[in-house]
Design a protein around this motif. Structure first.
Motif, PDB file in Angstrom:
ATOM      1  N   ARG A   1     -30.426  -1.073  79.666  1.00  0.00           N
ATOM      2  CA  ARG A   1     -30.935  -1.983  80.627  1.00  0.00           C
ATOM      3  C   ARG A   1     -32.637  -2.083  80.435  1.00  0.00           C
ATOM      4  O   ARG A   1     -33.107  -3.060  80.698  1.00  0.00           O
ATOM      5  N   LYS A   2     -33.151  -0.922  80.338  1.00  0.00           N
ATOM      6  CA  LYS A   2     -34.515  -0.757  80.087  1.00  0.00           C
ATOM      7  C   LYS A   2     -35.206  -1.589  78.866  1.00  0.00           C
ATOM      8  O   LYS A   2     -35.968  -2.062  78.809  1.00  0.00           O
ATOM      9  N   MET A   3     -34.172  -1.420  77.870  1.00  0.00           N
ATOM     10  CA  MET A   3     -34.307  -1.987  76.587  1.00  0.00           C
ATOM     11  C   MET A   3     -34.402  -3.563  76.702  1.00  0.00           C
ATOM     12  O   MET A   3     -35.655  -4.304  76.210  1.00  0.00           O
ATOM     13  N   LYS A   4     -33.466  -3.920  77.409  1.00  0.00           N
ATOM     14  CA  LYS A   4     -33.420  -5.550  77.707  1.00  0.00           C
ATOM     15  C   LYS A   4     -34.350  -6.133  78.494  1.00  0.00           C
ATOM     16  O   LYS A   4     -34.551  -7.333  78.416  1.00  0.00           O
ATOM     17  N   SER A   5     -34.855  -5.169  79.369  1.00  0.00           N
ATOM     18  CA  SER A   5     -35.788  -5.869  80.361  1.00  0.00           C
ATOM     19  C   SER A   5     -37.265  -5.892  79.705  1.00  0.00           C
ATOM     20  O   SER A   5     -38.025  -6.423  80.153  1.00  0.00           O
ATOM     21  N   PHE A   6     -37.588  -5.393  78.640  1.00  0.00           N
ATOM     22  CA  PHE A   6     -38.988  -5.306  77.855  1.00  0.00           C
ATOM     23  C   PHE A   6     -39.878  -4.774  78.787  1.00  0.00           C
ATOM     24  O   PHE A   6     -40.808  -5.612  79.023  1.00  0.00           O
ATOM     25  N   PHE A   7     -39.599  -3.642  79.580  1.00  0.00           N
ATOM     26  CA  PHE A   7     -40.428  -3.430  80.720  1.00  0.00           C
ATOM     27  C   PHE A   7     -41.837  -2.869  80.182  1.00  0.00           C
ATOM     28  O   PHE A   7     -42.872  -3.173  81.221  1.00  0.00           O
ATOM     29  N   VAL A   8     -41.915  -2.439  79.259  1.00  0.00           N
ATOM     30  CA  VAL A   8     -43.327  -2.114  78.602  1.00  0.00           C
ATOM     31  C   VAL A   8     -43.924  -3.464  78.161  1.00  0.00           C
ATOM     32  O   VAL A   8     -45.272  -3.370  78.500  1.00  0.00           O
ATOM     33  N   TYR A   9     -43.498  -4.154  77.854  1.00  0.00           N
ATOM     34  CA  TYR A   9     -44.154  -5.672  77.701  1.00  0.00           C
ATOM     35  C   TYR A   9     -44.807  -6.283  78.763  1.00  0.00           C
ATOM     36  O   TYR A   9     -45.718  -6.804  78.945  1.00  0.00           O
ATOM     37  N   ARG A  10     -43.876  -6.318  80.013  1.00  0.00           N
ATOM     38  CA  ARG A  10     -44.201  -6.682  80.970  1.00  0.00           C
ATOM     39  C   ARG A  10     -45.380  -5.813  81.573  1.00  0.00           C
ATOM     40  O   ARG A  10     -46.315  -6.584  82.296  1.00  0.00           O
ATOM     41  N   ASN A  11     -45.479  -4.629  81.386  1.00  0.00           N
ATOM     42  CA  ASN A  11     -46.375  -3.789  82.013  1.00  0.00           C
ATOM     43  C   ASN A  11     -47.658  -3.957  81.377  1.00  0.00           C
ATOM     44  O   ASN A  11     -48.765  -3.949  81.696  1.00  0.00           O
ATOM     45  N   PHE A  12     -47.497  -4.246  79.932  1.00  0.00           N
ATOM     46  CA  PHE A  12     -48.752  -4.627  79.230  1.00  0.00           C
ATOM     47  C   PHE A  12     -49.399  -5.875  79.665  1.00  0.00           C
ATOM     48  O   PHE A  12     -50.626  -6.155  79.727  1.00  0.00           O
TER      49      PHE A  12
END
Length: 357
Positions: A288-299
């Motif tokens: 789920r975290k991989m597909k959410s690209f959460f680090v990209y969003r935080n970037f």
């Protein structure tokens, strides 16, 4: 549409936001040149598109020659790049022709930048090209445990600092002054710190991506830091880099309280990456975290926060409000494709049942 998919425009923010930070910082120092800023943004987008296409070609060759032939495992979420070649949407020869066409346009844009800022900008271009060419070919940094550091320096110090230097060179003929080819003399602590913040996000992000590619990379003899030191190590790196980012933000805030506007975004990033350490072994959570690209969003959130900080900082040498507004428009125009991707995939949701997801 296959060519659009090939260059993956939703990732352009990785380059354009870092570039806009450099442009805004130059504006804050009194160095404003709208035509040069536009050319730099166009050049950076072309560089990113060329980089994506180059990596697609090299990854596809490796995918065909080693992974597909030597492994029975299906490709992972990130295998095969954009999927244009693996999905046979374009042929290899078509992609190469497109690659050379983009280089031709990039050379024309570079000519315009040189005309406005001087031949010294070639040092900045050389640094970016050197990392790009050696990432998946020639030296193969990504196969030797240096790919993570290459991402850090490419999307952080090279992108932010090079842009800042180019805009400084283009201001009032600064490239004709006494500093000549000593481009480091243009830099200051604030610009370098901002560039380290941006690069640190990508250093941690790549570790998470490589956790998913762990088995494939190990089978293909791709000696990333994750393959060398394991997934447990990789799960801690994003939180460690997030802690460094928080510390750097606090440091900047001691210089100017306007930087405090960045703090909420970096704290969110720290909380999410800290949670990742304890929960990554849960496969459903991990995917789920991989597909959410959460680090990209935080970037994106952190970079946008840095840009917003320019409205709150003390900038006695800034080039003027009208110039700032034109840069805001330039930022928005260059961010549309990636922002649309983030919104479409609902990547700005943080909390689930009262906790960080």
């Amino acid at each position: 549409m296959a060519y659009v998919k090939l260059v993956r425009p939703h990732w352009f923010l990785a380059s354009t936001l870092a570039t806009m930070i450099g442009i805004f910082q130059a504006w804050a120092e009194g160095s404003y040149h709208l035509a040069l800023a536009v050319l730099v943004i166009v050049g950076v987008i072309l560089h990113h598109a060329i980089m994506e296409t180059w990596d697609e070609l090299k990854d596809y060759a490796h995918y065909r020659e080693e992974v597909v032939t030597d492994s029975t495992e299906p490709p992972t979420l990130f295998s095969g790049g954009s999927g244009v070649l693996t999905g046979q949407l374009l042929t290899v020869s078509q992609v190469w022709r497109f690659f050379y066409a983009m280089i031709s346009v990039a050379v024309i844009v570079l000519g315009g930048i040189i005309d406005l800022a001087g031949w010294q900008v070639l040092l900045c271009v050389a640094a970016g090209v050197l990392v790009m060419v050696n990432y998946n070919s020639m030296v193969k940094l990504s196969y030797r445990g240096f790919g993570e550091f290459a991402n850090f320096i490419s999307f952080g110090p090279i992108m932010v600092c090079s842009t800042f230097v180019v805009l400084r060179l283009g201001a009032s003929g600064a490239h004709e002054g006494g500093r000549g080819w000593n481009l480091l003399s243009f830099l200051n602590a604030t610009t370098v710190t901002e560039s380290v913040i941006v690069g640190a996000i990508w250093f941690g992000s790549l570790h998470i991506q490589e956790m998913l590619d762990y088995e494939e990379d190990r089978a293909g003899n791709k000696r990333t830091l994750v393959v060398r030191f394991g997934k447990a190590y990789a799960s801690r790196v994003p939180a460690a880099t997030a802690a460094v980012i928080v510390a750097l933000t606090v440091y900047l805030s001691t210089v100017d309280l306007g930087f405090l506007i960045i703090l909420p975004a970096v704290v969110v990033h720290l909380c999410e990456t800290a949670s990742f350490i304890t929960r990554w072994r849960d496969e459903a959570y991990f995917m789920r975290k991989m597909k959410s690209f959460f680090v990209y969003r935080n970037f994106v959130l952190i970079c946008v926060s840095i840009l917003l900080s320019f409205f709150f900082r003390r900038l006695p040498h800034a080039a003027g409000t009208s110039a700032l507004l034109s840069l805001v428009v330039l930022t928005a125009a260059s961010s549309v494709p990636a922002m649309a991707f983030l919104a479409r995939n609902r990547l700005f949701a943080f909390a689930v049942a009262g906790r960080v997801s």
